[in-house]
Design a protein around this motif. Structure first.
Motif, PDB file in Angstrom:
ATOM      1  N   SER A  55     -12.787  -0.291  -4.749  1.00 15.69           N
ATOM      2  CA  SER A  55     -12.183  -1.366  -5.549  1.00 15.69           C
ATOM      3  C   SER A  55     -11.281  -2.269  -4.717  1.00 15.69           C
ATOM      4  CB  SER A  55     -11.376  -0.767  -6.706  1.00 15.69           C
ATOM      5  OG  SER A  55     -10.211  -0.108  -6.228  1.00 15.69           O
ATOM      6  N   GLY A  56     -11.090  -1.907  -3.446  1.00 17.69           N
ATOM      7  CA  GLY A  56     -10.286  -2.747  -2.566  1.00 17.69           C
ATOM      8  C   GLY A  56      -8.865  -2.265  -2.363  1.00 17.69           C
ATOM      9  N   ARG A  57      -8.513  -1.110  -2.930  1.00 16.44           N
ATOM     10  CA  ARG A  57      -7.168  -0.574  -2.708  1.00 16.44           C
ATOM     11  C   ARG A  57      -7.084  -0.036  -1.287  1.00 16.44           C
ATOM     12  NH1 ARG A  57      -2.591  -1.644  -4.694  1.00 16.44           N
ATOM     13  NH2 ARG A  57      -3.463  -1.519  -6.804  1.00 16.44           N
ATOM     14  N   SER A  58      -6.133  -0.543  -0.522  1.00 19.39           N
ATOM     15  CA  SER A  58      -6.052  -0.208   0.894  1.00 19.39           C
ATOM     16  C   SER A  58      -4.893   0.735   1.185  1.00 19.39           C
ATOM     17  CB  SER A  58      -5.888  -1.486   1.722  1.00 19.39           C
ATOM     18  OG  SER A  58      -5.754  -1.190   3.093  1.00 19.39           O
ATOM     19  N   MET A  59      -5.092   1.598   2.157  1.00 15.97           N
ATOM     20  CA  MET A  59      -4.030   2.467   2.653  1.00 15.97           C
ATOM     21  C   MET A  59      -4.260   2.629   4.151  1.00 15.97           C
ATOM     22  SD  MET A  59      -2.630   5.980   0.979  1.00 15.97           S
ATOM     23  CE  MET A  59      -3.805   7.125   1.655  1.00 15.97           C
ATOM     24  N   PRO A  60      -3.693   1.742   4.963  1.00 15.95           N
ATOM     25  CA  PRO A  60      -3.986   1.740   6.397  1.00 15.95           C
ATOM     26  C   PRO A  60      -3.636   3.057   7.067  1.00 15.95           C
ATOM     27  CG  PRO A  60      -2.824  -0.258   5.756  1.00 15.95           C
ATOM     28  CD  PRO A  60      -2.758   0.678   4.582  1.00 15.95           C
ATOM     29  N   THR A  71       0.839  -1.196   0.000  1.00 19.10           N
ATOM     30  CA  THR A  71       0.000   0.000   0.000  1.00 19.10           C
ATOM     31  C   THR A  71       0.876   1.249   0.000  1.00 19.10           C
ATOM     32  OG1 THR A  71      -1.814   1.127   1.143  1.00 19.10           O
ATOM     33  CG2 THR A  71      -0.126   0.132   2.512  1.00 19.10           C
ATOM     34  N   ARG A  72       0.289   2.351  -0.403  1.00 16.68           N
ATOM     35  CA  ARG A  72       1.004   3.620  -0.341  1.00 16.68           C
ATOM     36  C   ARG A  72       1.333   3.938   1.107  1.00 16.68           C
ATOM     37  NH1 ARG A  72      -2.032   9.440  -0.877  1.00 16.68           N
ATOM     38  NH2 ARG A  72      -0.608  10.495   0.529  1.00 16.68           N
ATOM     39  N   GLY A  73       2.555   4.341   1.394  1.00 17.38           N
ATOM     40  CA  GLY A  73       2.961   4.631   2.759  1.00 17.38           C
ATOM     41  C   GLY A  73       2.507   5.993   3.244  1.00 17.38           C
ATOM     42  N   THR A  74       2.489   6.167   4.540  1.00 13.33           N
ATOM     43  CA  THR A  74       2.067   7.442   5.129  1.00 13.33           C
ATOM     44  C   THR A  74       3.233   8.206   5.764  1.00 13.33           C
ATOM     45  OG1 THR A  74       1.507   6.289   7.188  1.00 13.33           O
ATOM     46  CG2 THR A  74      -0.263   6.599   5.594  1.00 13.33           C
ATOM     47  N   GLU A  75       4.432   7.601   5.737  1.00 15.14           N
ATOM     48  CA  GLU A  75       5.599   8.271   6.319  1.00 15.14           C
ATOM     49  C   GLU A  75       6.717   8.396   5.280  1.00 15.14           C
ATOM     50  OE1 GLU A  75       6.291   7.529  10.744  1.00 15.14           O
ATOM     51  OE2 GLU A  75       5.444   5.616  10.100  1.00 15.14           O
ATOM     52  N   LYS A  76       6.341   8.883   4.107  1.00 13.67           N
ATOM     53  CA  LYS A  76       7.315   9.049   3.028  1.00 13.67           C
ATOM     54  C   LYS A  76       8.344  10.127   3.381  1.00 13.67           C
ATOM     55  CE  LYS A  76       3.668   8.166  -0.389  1.00 13.67           C
ATOM     56  NZ  LYS A  76       2.920   8.733  -1.527  1.00 13.67           N
ATOM     57  N   PRO A  77       9.536  10.025   2.827  1.00 15.99           N
ATOM     58  CA  PRO A  77       9.980   9.021   1.863  1.00 15.99           C
ATOM     59  C   PRO A  77      10.494   7.752   2.543  1.00 15.99           C
ATOM     60  CG  PRO A  77      11.700  10.642   2.177  1.00 15.99           C
ATOM     61  CD  PRO A  77      10.537  11.101   3.017  1.00 15.99           C
ATOM     62  N   TYR A  78      10.221   6.619   1.921  1.00 19.65           N
ATOM     63  CA  TYR A  78      10.780   5.338   2.347  1.00 19.65           C
ATOM     64  C   TYR A  78      12.074   5.120   1.573  1.00 19.65           C
ATOM     65  CZ  TYR A  78       6.344   4.527   4.657  1.00 19.65           C
ATOM     66  OH  TYR A  78       5.261   4.634   5.480  1.00 19.65           O
TER      67      TYR A  78
END
Length: 472
Positions: free
Chosen positions: A310-315, A94-101
């Protein structure tokens, strides 16, 4: 072309596990939508398969966990899937929330930071890195200290992990990311999972279809969020009644008021994705015609409604996602919404700036199944025949509340029989009827009337089904 289609901005194929794994995962974490990495598929989408699947999946998880920063536990999933008789490893990121990785060995630099461009991976420039870092979400549960100076204990959490076969050691809390980074202070995620806290999930029950008549108001919490989750799941299981109709030859038709799996997924999603930093807990509301499950926080920034459906998750809370997956309460990233929408259409989804609500209507098929009461021997008398005693009672109560004596008289009985008592009790238990004097169940003035669900049920069962039973 196989079902995997073609590589694009959210899909990457690899013939085999390679040194590029971490780079691909970092690029998806830093992208706008995340993506899917398939190992055992060539660049044209042809399925090749992989061998020694379990060992490779373990190696993938270890490499992602140990070689990428910030920690992305809870932001990826690794599982095997079969296609054309061959096994492919699917890595969901999933797309991260603490970018940059970035790759741990190269640090937060162009050599360690990557992003997705089209179907490829490119290093990030220093300007891109600085821009992402400036916009990093700093109010994640991981970065917020626990709001208490009291010593937190985690016996409940440890018991859950031990029951799943995990080994508990001195690094248990560190391994779960329950400390503020570069600190020995416990974070807000730990507070939610501690044996004692101030967080509770509220469950309100109303007599009708609005909030005018509150009949039950309970709070499940002030304990580990895992324990509270199980308690609310148990409550929903009780409320999700099974209605039965005897169809003849000792056969029964049974339906539940709600899809049990969809309710379960909705509750767990609400708990995992709730914005606890605002100190607003998830809410469950039970009405006469529906159940509503609401979480605070709305859609996470960067995730569209279309992507969500559509089910794309981003916790929102990756620490909770990781722990709920360890407890097997969550199967795969994004699987919850897909299961919900397999059972209900998207009209149940209601999103505002601050709230995400799912409204589950009662099953019309279940409401058509009026509770049946077995009748036998001389006691059944005039109560036997094509129409059940339960249906007769519901029909009589359509126009007015009646006492048992009045019901007995209108049914043509000489007295209140055992079968009548059993039928009334069954309808009370199923919440199809209710007492007019609920605080005085034995009162001689007691009468019975249809509930909102009872009226919906009699309407759903059809007039012909009720009226043409033979006795009216």
């Amino acid at each position: 072309m196989t079902k995997f289609g073609q590589e694009n901005s959210t899909t990457e194929f690899k013939r085999q596990l390679s040194d590029a794994l971490e780079k691909e995962v970092v690029a998806f974490l830093n992208s706008a939508k995340g993506g899917d990495l398939y190992i055992g598929v060539d660049d044209d989408g042809e399925v090749l398969g992989v061998s020694d699947v379990d060992a490779q999946m373990l190696a993938i998880s270890d490499r992602i966990r140990n070689n990428i920063l910030p920690s992305c536990l809870g932001l990826y999933d690794v599982y095997a899937q079969e296609h054309e008789g061959k096994t492919v490893i699917h890595v969901v990121v999933t797309r991260g929330t603490e970018k940059p990785y970035y790759l741990k060995r190269y640090g937060q630099s162009p050599a360690g930071c990557f992003t997705r461009v089209g179907s490829g991976v490119q290093p990030m420039t220093t300007g891109m890195i600085d821009q992402l870092y400036a916009g990093r979400v700093r109010h994640s549960l991981r970065n917020i200290p626990a709001p208490t100076t009291l010593k937190l204990t985690f016996q409940q959490l440890k018991i859950y992990y031990q029951e799943k076969g995990f080994e508990i050691n001195d690094t248990f809390l560190h391994n779960l990311d329950l400390y503020v980074p570069d600190s020995e202070r416990l974070n807000y995620a730990s507070y939610l999972l501690a044996d004692t806290n101030s967080i509770s999930i509220k469950v309100a029950k109303y007599a009708g279809t609005d909030k005018c008549d509150l009949i039950e108001n309970q709070e499940y919490g002030y304990c580990s969020l895992l324990k509270a989750t199980h308690r609310v799941l148990d409550k929903l299981e009780i409320e999700n009644r099974t209605l039965t109709r005897i169809t003849g030859a000792a056969e029964r038709e049974q339906r539940r008021l709600f899809n049990a799996r969809a309710l379960r997924e909705a509750l767990i999603n609400a708990i995992i994705h709730n914005d606890y930093t605002a100190e607003v807990p998830p809410l469950v509301e039970i009405y006469a015609d529906r159940i509503s499950i609401t979480s605070y926080g709305g859609l996470l920034s960067g995730l569209s409604l279309e992507e969500c459906l559509s089910g794309r998750s981003m916790p929102r809370n990756r620490e909770l996602m990781r722990i709920f997956r360890d407890m097997e309460l969550v199967e795969h990233l994004g699987s919850g919404m897909r299961r919900i929408l397999n059972a209900y259409d998207s009209s149940i989804v209601h999103i505002s700036e601050h709230f995400f609500e799912l409204r589950f209507p009662m099953s019309s098929e279940a409401l058509a199944l009026i509770p049946e009461v077995a009748e036998s021997g001389a006691e059944s008398g005039a109560e036997s025949g094509a129409e059940s005693l339960s249906k007769k009672i519901l029909h009589l109560l359509r126009d007015a509340a009646l006492s048992k004596s009045e019901l007995s008289s209108q049914l043509g009985l000489k007295s209140v029989t055992g079968a009548l008592n059993r039928a009334v009790n069954a309808l009370l238990e199923a919440h199809w009827i209710e007492r007019t004097l609920p605080d005085k169940p034995q009162s001689r003035l007691q009468k019975y009337r249809l509930t909102h669900a009872g009226r919906l049920g009699t309407d759903a069962s059809g007039k012909q089904d009720v009226v043409d039973g033979g006795d009216f």
